[in-house]
Design an enzyme around this catalytic site. Structure first.
Site, PDB file in Angstrom:
ATOM      1  N   CYS A 103     -21.537 -76.319  25.944  1.00  0.00           N
ATOM      2  CA  CYS A 103     -22.159 -77.219  24.963  1.00  0.00           C
ATOM      3  C   CYS A 103     -22.328 -78.625  25.512  1.00  0.00           C
ATOM      4  O   CYS A 103     -23.428 -79.198  25.449  1.00  0.00           O
ATOM      5  CB  CYS A 103     -21.359 -77.224  23.671  1.00  0.00           C
ATOM      6  SG  CYS A 103     -19.582 -77.521  23.873  1.00  0.00           S
ATOM      7  N   TYR A 104     -21.274 -79.208  26.060  1.00  0.00           N
ATOM      8  CA  TYR A 104     -21.420 -80.537  26.665  1.00  0.00           C
ATOM      9  C   TYR A 104     -22.475 -80.542  27.771  1.00  0.00           C
ATOM     10  O   TYR A 104     -23.357 -81.412  27.793  1.00  0.00           O
ATOM     11  CB  TYR A 104     -20.081 -81.021  27.229  1.00  0.00           C
ATOM     12  CG  TYR A 104     -19.128 -81.631  26.234  1.00  0.00           C
ATOM     13  CD1 TYR A 104     -19.490 -82.727  25.455  1.00  0.00           C
ATOM     14  CD2 TYR A 104     -17.823 -81.144  26.103  1.00  0.00           C
ATOM     15  CE1 TYR A 104     -18.598 -83.310  24.558  1.00  0.00           C
ATOM     16  CE2 TYR A 104     -16.923 -81.707  25.213  1.00  0.00           C
ATOM     17  CZ  TYR A 104     -17.315 -82.791  24.444  1.00  0.00           C
ATOM     18  OH  TYR A 104     -16.434 -83.365  23.564  1.00  0.00           O
TER      19      TYR A 104
END
Length: 346
Positions: free
Chosen positions: A150-151
């Site tokens: 996600c990051y």
């Protein structure tokens, strides 16, 4: 047209539940079976009551899911997917691995950061890193996609045009990123207890977050030289969303309008990336429950530094939504199928 027979392994977690919600509204998908290591025999709707009457299917074992499906989404923690992926590939199945087992090309780096040794090194040669804006053509040809973290999704989309165009000095890159608590997963911990997180805001895993090597490796694939980033993640007192602020020096003096134009043209045909107009800045509430990434940018003329802000919903573009986007590309389905939701920001 016949529907794809799709199974979900690890469907009881937050990402698995998000995935089920998307797939139920996907016109080209039939969900065959779902599994959960701790919930076999229980109805999915017992864990997630909002699905009552909509999806009451019971969890089964992994083998049953694999045998019943042509395409598998595997939503498991790192170190848990590789053997299942091997089983799927040997049976001619397509796989989107939402975990971390196939994201890194360098298996020595993977072992160093995750503490897990690969059991089937040759299997990794089949996988494609599933950031569609970067690897769409490769995704079309593969049977195994490694869904990005996600990051890294928010960060790499924010940096891609500037890095590939050789505009920036990666040695100066500082990444200041914030995530909602669903990014920590469904397991309980002191850090996400309501009394600790409500009205709290903190940095965590400074310099040690496992997404660091993933970001570095993909920046090199985008055209950067070897790079060591400064990555500081934070935990926000919200359920969803990632906001990444990226600070990086320009190699030469470049006007903000020039970089704005580059970004707008770069992402002009991307269905899930929007470059905001100059002077506008992203807000995580504007992408919540959508597969969208919003990017805003400017140049700090005093320091000749490019500042980029990139936001996504960590459960959607950061996980389940992007997994379905990859499935659509692999299956030669319209890329936006099942992902055209737009949620109000309240």
């Amino acid at each position: 047209m016949s529907k794809s027979q799709v199974g979900v392994i690890g469907a009881s977690g937050y990402v698995g539940a998000e995935l089920i919600g998307i797939l139920l509204n996907h016109s080209s998908v039939e969900i065959t079976e779902i599994s959960s290591g701790q919930n076999k025999g229980r109805p999915f709707s017992e864990l997630y009551p909002s699905f009552t009457g909509q999806f009451d299917q019971a969890f089964v074992d992994n083998d049953t899911v694999i045998d019943a499906s042509d395409v598998l989404f595997i939503c498991l923690p790192h170190g848990k997917s590789e053997e299942l992926v091997k089983q799927c590939v040997d049976k001619g199945k397509k796989v989107i691995d939402v975990g971390a087992d196939f994201r890194l090309n360098d298996l020595n780096v993977y072992e160093e950061w995750y503490g897990v040794r690969s059991l089937f090194p040759n299997l990794h040669n089949l996988s494609v890193y599933g950031l569609p804006e970067m690897n769409r053509e490769k995704i079309k040809q593969t049977t195994l996609v490694a869904n990005p973290g996600c990051y890294p999704t928010s960060i790499l989309l924010g940096l891609y045009p500037a890095v590939s165009s050789q505009l920036v000095d990666l040695k100066t890159l500082v990444i200041d990123a914030k995530s909602g608590v669903t990014g920590a997963g469904k397991g309980l911990s002191e850090a996400v207890h309501f009394a600790n997180k409500n009205e709290g805001f903190n940095a965590y895993k400074v310099g040690t977050h496992r997404h660091t090597p993933e970001i570095e490796e993909k920046l090199v694939e985008m055209g950067a030289e070897d790079v060591n980033i400064t990555f500081v993640p934070h935990l926000l007192p919200v359920n969803r969303g990632i906001l990444s602020t990226l600070y990086i020096d320009l190699k030469e003096e470049t006007e903000a309008e020039t970089i704005q134009d580059l970004y707008e043209k770069w992402y002009a045909d991307e269905p899930f990336v929007t470059v905001l107009k100059s002077g506008q800045w992203p807000n995580i509430s504007h992408v919540t429950h959508s597969n969208q990434c919003h990017i805003g940018l400017t140049v700090d003329e005093r320091t000749n530094r490019l500042v980029i802000v990139s936001v996504i919903d960590n459960m959607q573009k950061g996980a389940a939504g992007q997994a379905v986007q990859n499935f659509n590309i692999m299956s030669d389905i319209t890329e936006t199928e099942g992902l055209s939701m737009v949620a109000p920001s309240f």
